[in-house]
Design an enzyme around this catalytic site. Structure first.
Site, PDB file in Angstrom:
ATOM      1  CG  HIS A  29      -1.979  -1.056   1.165  1.00  0.00           C
ATOM      2  ND1 HIS A  29      -2.411  -1.748   2.277  1.00  0.00           N
ATOM      3  CD2 HIS A  29      -2.692  -1.568   0.111  1.00  0.00           C
ATOM      4  CE1 HIS A  29      -3.339  -2.623   1.922  1.00  0.00           C
ATOM      5  NE2 HIS A  29      -3.528  -2.530   0.609  1.00  0.00           N
ATOM      6  CB  ALA A  30       1.150   3.959  -2.476  1.00  0.00           C
ATOM      7  NE  ARG A  31      -3.727   4.564   3.034  1.00  0.00           N
ATOM      8  CZ  ARG A  31      -5.040   4.702   2.937  1.00  0.00           C
ATOM      9  NH1 ARG A  31      -5.528   5.802   2.380  1.00  0.00           N
ATOM     10  NH2 ARG A  31      -5.870   3.791   3.374  1.00  0.00           N
ATOM     11  CD  GLU A  32      -0.268   0.427   4.512  1.00  0.00           C
ATOM     12  OE1 GLU A  32       0.461  -0.586   4.471  1.00  0.00           O
ATOM     13  OE2 GLU A  32      -1.506   0.371   4.451  1.00  0.00           O
TER      14      GLU A  32
ATOM     15  NE  ARG B  45      -6.298   0.162   0.644  1.00  0.00           N
ATOM     16  CZ  ARG B  45      -6.130  -0.530   1.782  1.00  0.00           C
ATOM     17  NH1 ARG B  45      -5.536   0.041   2.813  1.00  0.00           N
ATOM     18  NH2 ARG B  45      -6.541  -1.774   1.884  1.00  0.00           N
TER      19      ARG B  45
ATOM     20  NE  ARG C  76      -9.179  -5.795   1.341  1.00  0.00           N
ATOM     21  CZ  ARG C  76      -8.238  -5.436   2.199  1.00  0.00           C
ATOM     22  NH1 ARG C  76      -6.971  -5.815   1.997  1.00  0.00           N
ATOM     23  NH2 ARG C  76      -8.524  -4.710   3.274  1.00  0.00           N
TER      24      ARG C  76
ATOM     25  CG  HIS D 208       0.431  -4.326   5.415  1.00  0.00           C
ATOM     26  ND1 HIS D 208      -0.366  -4.156   4.303  1.00  0.00           N
ATOM     27  CD2 HIS D 208       0.942  -5.587   5.299  1.00  0.00           C
ATOM     28  CE1 HIS D 208      -0.341  -5.245   3.561  1.00  0.00           C
ATOM     29  NE2 HIS D 208       0.454  -6.141   4.136  1.00  0.00           N
ATOM     30  CB  ALA D 209       1.877   1.439   8.627  1.00  0.00           C
ATOM     31  CE1 TYR D 210      -3.759   4.319  12.209  1.00  0.00           C
ATOM     32  CE2 TYR D 210      -3.132   4.871   9.959  1.00  0.00           C
ATOM     33  CZ  TYR D 210      -4.017   4.978  11.015  1.00  0.00           C
ATOM     34  OH  TYR D 210      -5.173   5.725  10.868  1.00  0.00           O
TER      35      TYR D 210
ATOM     36  CE1 TYR E  79      -8.845  -5.270   6.914  1.00  0.00           C
ATOM     37  CE2 TYR E  79      -8.917  -3.400   8.414  1.00  0.00           C
ATOM     38  CZ  TYR E  79      -8.406  -4.011   7.289  1.00  0.00           C
ATOM     39  OH  TYR E  79      -7.448  -3.386   6.538  1.00  0.00           O
TER      40      TYR E  79
ATOM     41  CD  GLU F 225      -1.764  -3.452   9.177  1.00  0.00           C
ATOM     42  OE1 GLU F 225      -1.382  -2.263   9.152  1.00  0.00           O
ATOM     43  OE2 GLU F 225      -2.373  -3.998   8.227  1.00  0.00           O
TER      44      GLU F 225
END
Length: 444
Positions: free
Chosen positions: A203-206, A261, A279, A331-333, A383, A405
């Site tokens: 995920h790009a923003r992490e 993301r 996904r 990943h984050a967060y 989740y 995470e």
């Protein structure tokens, strides 16, 4: 916040570096690679200058440009609302509301917590027992010609200077044509060895993910001669490390949208770009926790492995499934260590071995700075989500599949300040070493 202000306070002397080169005090000035955790001996690009104290302390500059990198003006006036439902029924109501409102992606800190980005022009009059913070105002990002991420150059440099331990290769190309580089790390001590796959930045923003992948390589190269545990790891195992999985999205998060993301593939019917690369895997594809709508952050794609990045990694893992014994994705967060399943509430066959590894890993992590991580099956700890890389890896015969995470739990969120990057990498390294050494033992 003024448009020209840095979003975070300046790092203490010796703990980071700034966008502008400071006046040189006594001591040597050393180059550091923005976005990496490498000391100058391993960093080829003098893009971010800092000073090394005379005592020989090597403060590591990680994502040092982040402190001065402004957010896009498109987020000016937006709000972040945190909602904490107190029952399963309230959780389901919240999920339904978020799907209906389409106000952005929900980042949950567990099955009973949610943090929601609310665009400035959308007001729905919800009553929430929550805190509401404005997203900082910002100026435009620097142009692409000044892109600060030179991870690819760093990888090439290591391939040349540490050829006895590092082998760099490409497993394909991204949607926008960027090479998908992987580092193979380990001593060539025997023809066949077990292996561990590590990927960051799906995920790009992490941004903390790619920082950790670089940290891991740096630690391995610096300590394998003095640390018995690291020497054992590199002697008995190979590590396949992909510092930036979603290379197009990561580039876009530096140049256009800090909170991007997804990947950057185009959709012929909609103007929305990208697919959620976590996904898009062929395991309960596009079931619960994923979306069929191309404009959603959890869009699963038109079909499994539609994204060239996902397809390339899946192909490589299939080819090496007999060799690879652990899959680690960063990943984050949320401060969690997750294992299968994500797509259903069920117990994996080798639960006792995986649970033991997770328990020891989070305890090792906590020993550094006292940071507590929750651990457990992703579906019940975080989740339910379908089509994830972790579930796919496990379903394809990799017995130890984990998703980290990393810090924090929402105070800074994706905008983790540079002062927290080094401790985050340090503590995470303890957990990864613990899991890796667990592989070398027989679990009963």
């Amino acid at each position: 916040m003024p448009a020209d202000a840095a979003p975070y306070p300046s790092a203490p002397a010796g703990e980071g570096c700034s966008w502008r080169t400071p006046a040189a005090p006594r001591g040597r000035r050393l180059p550091a690679l923005p976005g990496s955790c490498l000391p100058p001996a391993l960093s080829p690009s003098p893009l971010c200058a800092r000073t090394m104290p005379p005592r020989g302390l090597l403060p590591l500059c990680l994502l040092c440009l982040q402190a001065a990198l402004p957010l896009l003006a498109r987020y000016r006036g937006d709000k972040v609302i945190r909602v904490v439902p107190e029952s399963e029924r309230e959780t389901q109501i919240l999920k339904a509301a978020l799907n209906r409102l389409k106000v952005g992606s929900c980042t949950t800190g567990g099955p009973v917590a949610a943090q929601q980005h609310l665009p400035h022009r959308q007001r729905y009059g919800h009553r929430c027992a929550s805190t509401t913070e404005h997203v900082p105002k910002s100026a435009a990002l620097p142009p692409a010609s000044k892109h600060p991420v030179h991870i690819q150059d760093w990888m090439h440099h290591l391939n040349k200077t540490h050829s006895d331990l590092v082998h760099m290769f490409s497993i394909g190309k991204s949607y926008e044509g960027r090479p998908l580089f992987v580092l193979k790390l380990g001593k060539r001590s025997r023809p066949y060895k077990k292996a561990v796959w590590i990927d960051c930045g799906i995920h790009a923003r992490e941004w903390i993910g790619p920082a950790f992948c670089q940290w891991f390589v740096k630690e391995a190269l610096q300590t394998h001669q003095t640390d018995p545990a690291m020497r054992k790891m590199l002697t008995q195992l190979y590590f396949y490390i992909m510092p930036v999985f979603n290379v197009d999205g990561y580039h876009f998060s530096w140049t256009n949208d800090r909170f991007w993301r997804k990947t950057r593939s185009k959709n012929t019917r909609f103007r929305c770009h990208g697919v959620d690369a976590n996904r898009n895997w062929k395991v309960k594809w596009c079931d619960e926790g994923a979306s069929f709508h191309p404009c959603d952050d959890t869009y699963c794609g038109p079909f499994p492995e539609s994204e060239p990045e996902v397809k390339a990694v899946a192909h490589f893992l299939r080819q090496h499934r007999k060799q690879i014994k652990a899959y680690l994705s960063f990943h984050a967060y949320a401060q969690m260590l997750l294992y299968p399943y994500s797509y259903k509430y069920a117990t994996i066959p080798n639960f006792s071995c995986v649970e033991s590894a997770a328990y020891n890993a989070v305890n090792a992590l906590q020993s550094a700075y006292g940071i507590r991580y929750r651990y457990g099956p992703a579906s019940s700890t975080l989740y339910v989500s379908s089509g994830s890389s972790m579930d796919w890896a496990y379903k394809n015969g990799i017995p130890y599949a984990f998703a980290f995470e990393l810090r924090d739990t929402g105070h800074f969120g994706f905008l983790l300040p540079e002062t927290l990057i080094k401790p985050t990498c340090t503590e995470t390294m303890l957990a990864v070493k613990n899991i890796t050494l667990h592989l070398l033992k027989k679990c009963r």
